[in-house]
Design a protein around this motif. Sequence first.
Motif, PDB file in Angstrom:
ATOM      1  N   SER A  66       5.049  14.027  12.380  1.00 39.39           N
ATOM      2  CA  SER A  66       3.953  14.181  13.352  1.00 39.39           C
ATOM      3  C   SER A  66       4.622  14.407  14.904  1.00 39.39           C
ATOM      4  O   SER A  66       4.396  15.407  15.608  1.00 39.39           O
ATOM      5  N   LYS A  67       5.403  13.351  15.160  1.00 38.75           N
ATOM      6  CA  LYS A  67       5.834  13.295  16.473  1.00 38.75           C
ATOM      7  C   LYS A  67       6.917  14.208  16.698  1.00 38.75           C
ATOM      8  O   LYS A  67       7.055  14.664  17.758  1.00 38.75           O
ATOM      9  N   LYS A  68       7.943  14.427  15.713  1.00 43.34           N
ATOM     10  CA  LYS A  68       8.953  15.474  15.724  1.00 43.34           C
ATOM     11  C   LYS A  68       8.230  16.870  16.118  1.00 43.34           C
ATOM     12  O   LYS A  68       8.808  17.549  16.845  1.00 43.34           O
ATOM     13  N   LEU A  69       7.213  17.276  15.542  1.00 42.98           N
ATOM     14  CA  LEU A  69       6.579  18.330  15.380  1.00 42.98           C
ATOM     15  C   LEU A  69       5.500  18.675  16.609  1.00 42.98           C
ATOM     16  O   LEU A  69       4.948  19.564  16.824  1.00 42.98           O
ATOM     17  N   LYS A  70       5.408  17.309  17.355  1.00 38.03           N
ATOM     18  CA  LYS A  70       4.473  17.305  18.227  1.00 38.03           C
ATOM     19  C   LYS A  70       2.999  17.580  17.877  1.00 38.03           C
ATOM     20  O   LYS A  70       2.364  18.613  18.445  1.00 38.03           O
ATOM     21  N   LEU A  71       2.763  17.161  16.892  1.00 37.47           N
ATOM     22  CA  LEU A  71       1.386  17.379  16.138  1.00 37.47           C
ATOM     23  C   LEU A  71       0.443  16.404  16.581  1.00 37.47           C
ATOM     24  O   LEU A  71      -0.699  16.517  16.637  1.00 37.47           O
ATOM     25  N   CYS A  99       0.816  -1.274   0.273  1.00 39.34           N
ATOM     26  CA  CYS A  99      -0.081  -0.081   0.124  1.00 39.34           C
ATOM     27  C   CYS A  99       1.015   1.372  -0.099  1.00 39.34           C
ATOM     28  O   CYS A  99       1.716   1.504   0.997  1.00 39.34           O
ATOM     29  N   PRO A 100       0.600   2.076  -1.044  1.00 43.38           N
ATOM     30  CA  PRO A 100       1.529   3.465  -1.072  1.00 43.38           C
ATOM     31  C   PRO A 100       1.166   4.186   0.108  1.00 43.38           C
ATOM     32  O   PRO A 100       1.886   5.177   0.512  1.00 43.38           O
ATOM     33  N   MET A 101      -0.198   4.107   0.321  1.00 47.87           N
ATOM     34  CA  MET A 101      -0.711   4.925   1.568  1.00 47.87           C
ATOM     35  C   MET A 101       0.074   4.781   2.848  1.00 47.87           C
ATOM     36  O   MET A 101       0.814   5.615   3.415  1.00 47.87           O
ATOM     37  N   ASN A 102       0.327   3.636   3.091  1.00 48.23           N
ATOM     38  CA  ASN A 102       1.023   3.074   4.431  1.00 48.23           C
ATOM     39  C   ASN A 102       2.358   3.661   4.354  1.00 48.23           C
ATOM     40  O   ASN A 102       2.881   4.001   5.400  1.00 48.23           O
ATOM     41  N   THR A 103       2.810   3.376   3.233  1.00 47.55           N
ATOM     42  CA  THR A 103       4.582   3.789   3.000  1.00 47.55           C
ATOM     43  C   THR A 103       4.652   5.282   3.110  1.00 47.55           C
ATOM     44  O   THR A 103       5.765   5.438   3.823  1.00 47.55           O
ATOM     45  N   LEU A 104       3.860   5.960   2.790  1.00 44.48           N
ATOM     46  CA  LEU A 104       3.996   7.399   3.035  1.00 44.48           C
ATOM     47  C   LEU A 104       3.599   7.754   4.468  1.00 44.48           C
ATOM     48  O   LEU A 104       3.936   8.811   5.049  1.00 44.48           O
ATOM     49  N   MET A 105       2.444   7.134   5.089  1.00 49.50           N
ATOM     50  CA  MET A 105       2.100   7.552   6.417  1.00 49.50           C
ATOM     51  C   MET A 105       3.173   7.102   7.634  1.00 49.50           C
ATOM     52  O   MET A 105       3.294   7.956   8.332  1.00 49.50           O
ATOM     53  N   ILE A 106       4.123   6.423   7.050  1.00 52.35           N
ATOM     54  CA  ILE A 106       5.010   5.748   8.211  1.00 52.35           C
ATOM     55  C   ILE A 106       6.044   7.015   8.462  1.00 52.35           C
ATOM     56  O   ILE A 106       6.267   7.663   9.713  1.00 52.35           O
ATOM     57  N   PRO A 107       6.663   7.799   7.249  1.00 52.90           N
ATOM     58  CA  PRO A 107       7.540   8.726   7.679  1.00 52.90           C
ATOM     59  C   PRO A 107       6.802  10.035   8.113  1.00 52.90           C
ATOM     60  O   PRO A 107       7.405  11.011   8.842  1.00 52.90           O
TER      61      PRO A 107
END
Length: 221
Positions: free
Chosen positions: A65-70, A52-60
């Motif tokens: 998101s975690k780095k930016l605390k979003l 799934c390309p969606m999953n591949t892009l969702m991982i990074p």
Amino acid sequence: MSKLKVTSVRIVFLALFVYLFITGKVMLWLSLFATTLIVGFFFGRIYCGYVCPMNTLMIPTEWLSKKLKLQTKKTPKWLNSGKFAWIVLFISISTMIIFNIVLNKNLPVLLILLIISVFITLRYKLEVFHNKICPYGILQKHTGRFARLSRRVQPNKCVGCKLCEKSCPSSAIKVSKENKKAMINPSLCHQCQNCSLACPKDAIYYGASSDMKLKQKKFNM
């Protein structure tokens, strides 16, 4: 399979998706998806974990998101019924048919869903889109639940550390409050190996169930 190899496989399929989209051969991708639905009966939701390309892009995206605390741990209450993914599936199919037959145009539904998945993941955990929004995931869920081969836990090795539970992108693993042992729900499991790599006791394996009673036991969500 190492984490690097898993990532490489995902990138290859992402490149294939981009190529088919650019060349106007999206139907070939949908054929691939349909094939993985059948494969799911035997090997589980490998489409979600590797293709799934969606999953591949969702991982990074989740990492960013975690780095930016979003990211928030909360899930919108209106998604809890589990019906929204079916609604998205109906809308996706309907709009594709209308645009193709009535307007004689191809609506890039896959691309639209990919963009939506990225934006959703900027705010919510991966499992929110995977389990409650993705129209492809809801179909994979219903074939994956019967998987002959799947990620499974050896209770005698499990120490209930919950590292596998924390590493799972689809919330497919729960550690029982009663016996402190992890259990994997095959209908949600992406077969992605995150849990196997996180387990300090090598208690998780990919294969057929050796305990049918454990397999049939109700999964406590």
